[in-house]
Design an enzyme around this catalytic site. Structure first.
Site, PDB file in Angstrom:
ATOM      1  CG  HIS A   8       5.364 -36.439   7.847  1.00 49.90           C
ATOM      2  ND1 HIS A   8       6.194 -37.489   8.168  1.00 49.90           N
ATOM      3  CD2 HIS A   8       4.487 -36.932   6.940  1.00 49.90           C
ATOM      4  CE1 HIS A   8       5.848 -38.558   7.472  1.00 49.90           C
ATOM      5  NE2 HIS A   8       4.805 -38.253   6.717  1.00 49.90           N
ATOM      6  CE  LYS A  24      -7.327  -7.966  -9.079  1.00 50.80           C
ATOM      7  NZ  LYS A  24      -7.612  -9.289  -8.469  1.00 50.80           N
ATOM      8  NE  ARG A  49      -2.757   0.422 -10.345  1.00 54.67           N
ATOM      9  CZ  ARG A  49      -2.220  -0.053 -11.462  1.00 54.67           C
ATOM     10  NH1 ARG A  49      -2.989  -0.397 -12.463  1.00 54.67           N
ATOM     11  NH2 ARG A  49      -0.925  -0.181 -11.596  1.00 54.67           N
ATOM     12  CD  GLU A  80      -6.659 -19.169  -4.709  1.00 54.52           C
ATOM     13  OE1 GLU A  80      -5.432 -19.079  -4.590  1.00 54.52           O
ATOM     14  OE2 GLU A  80      -7.390 -18.203  -4.967  1.00 54.52           O
ATOM     15  CD  GLU A 129      -5.686 -12.101  -1.237  1.00 53.77           C
ATOM     16  OE1 GLU A 129      -6.285 -13.160  -1.494  1.00 53.77           O
ATOM     17  OE2 GLU A 129      -5.144 -11.410  -2.107  1.00 53.77           O
ATOM     18  CB  CYS A 132       1.621   3.612  -7.226  1.00 52.76           C
ATOM     19  SG  CYS A 132       2.676   3.446  -5.798  1.00 52.76           S
ATOM     20  CD1 TRP A 166      -0.443  -0.718  -1.442  1.00 50.09           C
ATOM     21  CD2 TRP A 166       1.597  -1.339  -2.084  1.00 50.09           C
ATOM     22  NE1 TRP A 166      -0.197  -1.953  -0.906  1.00 50.09           N
ATOM     23  CE2 TRP A 166       1.041  -2.363  -1.278  1.00 50.09           C
ATOM     24  CE3 TRP A 166       2.874  -1.523  -2.603  1.00 50.09           C
ATOM     25  CZ2 TRP A 166       1.718  -3.544  -0.997  1.00 50.09           C
ATOM     26  CZ3 TRP A 166       3.561  -2.691  -2.317  1.00 50.09           C
ATOM     27  CH2 TRP A 166       2.972  -3.682  -1.513  1.00 50.09           C
ATOM     28  CE  LYS A 221      -8.197 -15.410  -2.871  1.00 46.65           C
ATOM     29  NZ  LYS A 221      -7.589 -15.816  -4.107  1.00 46.65           N
ATOM     30  CG  ASN A 226       2.350   4.030 -10.727  1.00 46.83           C
ATOM     31  OD1 ASN A 226       2.112   4.845  -9.844  1.00 46.83           O
ATOM     32  ND2 ASN A 226       1.420   3.506 -11.495  1.00 46.83           N
ATOM     33  N   GLY A 227       6.299   2.446  -9.361  1.00 43.93           N
ATOM     34  CA  GLY A 227       7.491   1.610  -9.529  1.00 43.93           C
ATOM     35  C   GLY A 227       8.534   1.903  -8.470  1.00 43.93           C
TER      36      GLY A 227
END
Ligand code: M6R
Length: 615
Positions: free
Chosen positions: A511, A610, A27, A488, A495, A2, A73, A492, A100-101
């Site tokens: 394995h 973000k 964000r 990583e 995502e 947010c 968000w 990527k 926010n939060g």
């Protein structure tokens, strides 16, 4: 996550609010809204983008001298217009709130307020705040006091901005656990959750502290710390001049921020290492004035981070153990904060974070301190962030603003910083001769050029991306220090292209995951010419023998020959210790081009944000 922007000025604030929301778009959000004072409180909300909100604002002729706006968000309640902020309470003199939060005790407060007759029209925890303030406003004389009373009842992390219909001449804001900044302007005053939203109006910024409640008018502001000072005495907060550049936030000639940020890596790394380029030797002072004393007292390292920053920590563990001879643990912050780990007070706790606002990383760092760890270091990209203000030592990755949700230049600059830290500690622990130090400085000086060369594989990667775009799953393999780079690469890809991707240490293949390998499962391998290359080649044979299709990122001298179901892209040089930094580049490019092929929203992938400022 947010975003908040609020403005109170001598002219219509709607353009400032909309521009602020655009600046906060990176964000991540799923709805947007604003309220302005226009003969009462006029509210406009949408589940569309900010451009859609702008159209609605124009159609409804929303304008006013004060307003608050928000990108949401979703955490509590689905993304929908009725859950979008601002939320109202009251019918006669309304309260409007953006937030926010997360309010952790929202259910208890909600039941209490329902018993008092309040009616809820959304599923959000934010509406609880609006009604709580309205309820408290009946007990006190003004909005400021009502907000102070209300935040004393809230548990969780939040930043809020509040307006009252009866008093359009002020905005009241409060923070506890989520960032909130005031912008002090010449023709008005502003509030936002992020500096980038304020730069359009002013560079004079005040960072509110935990428990601060501030009242803004067009002519001034006052701040009180309601958690510490119930008498309501004003507190002084320094005004900082922000040096964030406006151009750095623009897209320039690139199609996406992610693309821009991938190609900015040579300069981002050069900026980060600038002080080393001009030095004859590496000094602990790069990490803060107390670094020499702290570094000589430690015998262990603990790294706390999330996501990509966690992967940077995993790479650093190899370096710190091998080069500096220091034992190192790397922990996912959200896990660490709920464990009961055995502590060693002579540990240096390192928080790694691009944003410096990741809730889990901040909480894990605080928890580590409570457990008795006395030394802390932040590796962070945002000078004005909470993380930077919470540690004894700090090193800024000077990557510039990273807007794409997928972290790219933040990661490589984190790696460059962690290598610098490794060299510093190795030198202090007499594990590095001065010739070795000189060699390391030379390699670091060469790194931006090496990154530039690595970017040249883009045309070859683009061809691979066309084939990947048809697949539903992918495996990423690496060994040793390149295993976290495989992780990583997989992160990527999943995502931004939404292809399911998993990373494995190549030795783990037989394995379990080998059972997945068939012609539909592309297997990406990071195969630099290091001491584990021979072992990795055997693992690749295991894939090849089972009809798997291999995509290998090798070095010029890795001696892997292209063949049927075996595709090879070579980086121009093997960079020794710096190899993981270079091998990151083709993986970022692969994810980017696969996402382009699949037509996904590269910079704002679905469901992601973000800065993850909630737990
Ligand atoms: O701002 P931080 O570095 O603390 O963020 C941590 C993660 O949320 C972040 O790295 C995330 O995994 C990225 N979107 C990955 O590209």
């Amino acid at each position: 996550m947010c975003g908040i922007i609020g403005a109170i000025a001598h002219a219509n604030v709607v353009p400032v609010l909309l521009e602020g929301l655009l600046r906060l778009e990176y964000r991540g959000y799923d709805s947007a809204g604003l309220v302005v004072t226009n003969h009462g409180l006029q509210r406009v909300r949408t589940t569309g983008r900010v451009t859609e909100l702008s159209k609605l604002v124009a159609q409804q002729r929303a304008q006013g001298l004060a307003g608050i706006a928000h990108t949401r968000w979703a955490t509590h309640g689905e993304p929908s217009e009725r859950n979008a902020h601002p939320h109202f309470s009251g019918e006669i003199s309304r309260i409007a709130v953006v937030h926010n939060g997360i309010i952790e005790n929202h259910e208890a407060i909600r039941s209490h307020l329902i018993n008092k007759g309040f009616k809820f029209s959304s599923d959000t925890d934010t509406e609880v705040i609006a009604h709580l303030i309205a309820f408290n406003l009946e007990q006190v004389t003004d909005l400021f006091q009502a907000v102070c009373l209300s935040i004393a009842e809230l548990q969780g992390a939040y930043a809020i901005a509040v307006m009252e219909e009866a008093h359009p001449e002020r905005i009241v804001v409060a923070r506890n656990g989520a960032p909130l900044l005031l912008g002090i302007g010449k023709s008005g005053n502003y509030v936002a959750s992020d500096t980038s939203a304020l730069l359009q109006t002013t560079r004079d910024i005040i960072y509110l502290e935990e428990g601060d409640v501030a009242e803004l008018s067009s002519r001034g502001y006052r701040i009180v710390n309601c958690l510490r000072n119930h008498l309501g005495e004003a507190v002084e907060r320094a005004v900082h001049e922000s040096h964030l550049s406006n151009e750095a936030i623009g897209l320039g000639p690139y199609a996406h921020f992610m693309q821009k940020e991938i190609f900015e890596q040579p300069s981002a790394v050069a900026n980060t290492l600038e002080m080393v380029f001009n030095a004859q030797s590496i000094s602990p002072n790069l990490f803060g004035s107390e670094a020499e004393e702290i570094f000589s007292s430690i015998n262990h390292i603990l790294i706390l981070a999330c996501g990509t920053s966690y992967h940077a920590g995993l790479v650093a563990r190899y370096w710190l153990e091998t080069v500096a001879g220091l034992p190192c643990n790397v922990e996912i912050a959200s896990e660490y904060r709920y464990r009961n780990p055995v502590t060693d007070p002579n540990t240096l706790v390192i928080g790694i974070s691009q944003s410096g606002e990741t809730a889990d990383t901040l909480a894990a760092l605080n928890y580590a301190k409570k457990l008795g760890h006395q030394y802390s270091l932040a590796i962070c990209n945002v000078p004005e962030s909470a993380l930077i203000r919470q540690t004894d030592l700090r090193f800024l990755t000077r990557a510039g603003p990273e807007i794409g949700v997928a972290s790219t230049k933040a990661f490589t600059t984190q790696l460059a910083s962690l290598l610098l830290l490794t060299v510093t500690l190795a030198k202090m622990r007499h594990k590095l001769s001065s010739e070795d130090e000189q060699r390391m400085i030379a390699s670091l000086r060469h790194l931006p050029v090496a990154l530039q060369h690595a970017l040249q594989v883009e045309p070859q990667v683009r061809i691979w991306a066309k084939r990947f775009a048809q697949k539903r799953h992918a495996l990423f393999l690496g060994r040793g220090v390149h295993y976290p780079i495989a992780m990583e690469g997989a992160l990527k890809l999943k995502e931004i292209s939404y292809i399911h991707a998993e990373a494995y240490a190549a030795g783990e293949l037989k394995h379990g995951p080998l059972a997945l390998v068939d012609s539909e499962m592309p297997v990406v391998a990071i195969a630099p010419n290091d001491q584990l290359l021979g072992k990795l080649k055997s693992n690749l044979q295991e894939v090849h023998a089972r009809g798997g299709e291999l995509y290998v990122f090798a070095d010029a001298d890795s001696h892997i020959t292209q063949g049927e179901n075996l595709h090879v892209i070579r980086l121009a040089e093997h960079a020794g210790l710096l190899s993981p930094i270079l091998h990151t580049i083709p993986l970022q490019l692969l994810a980017y081009h696969v996402a382009l092929e699949r037509g996904t929203d590269v910079d704002k992938p679905r469901n992601l944000a973000k800065a993850v400022t909630v737990e």
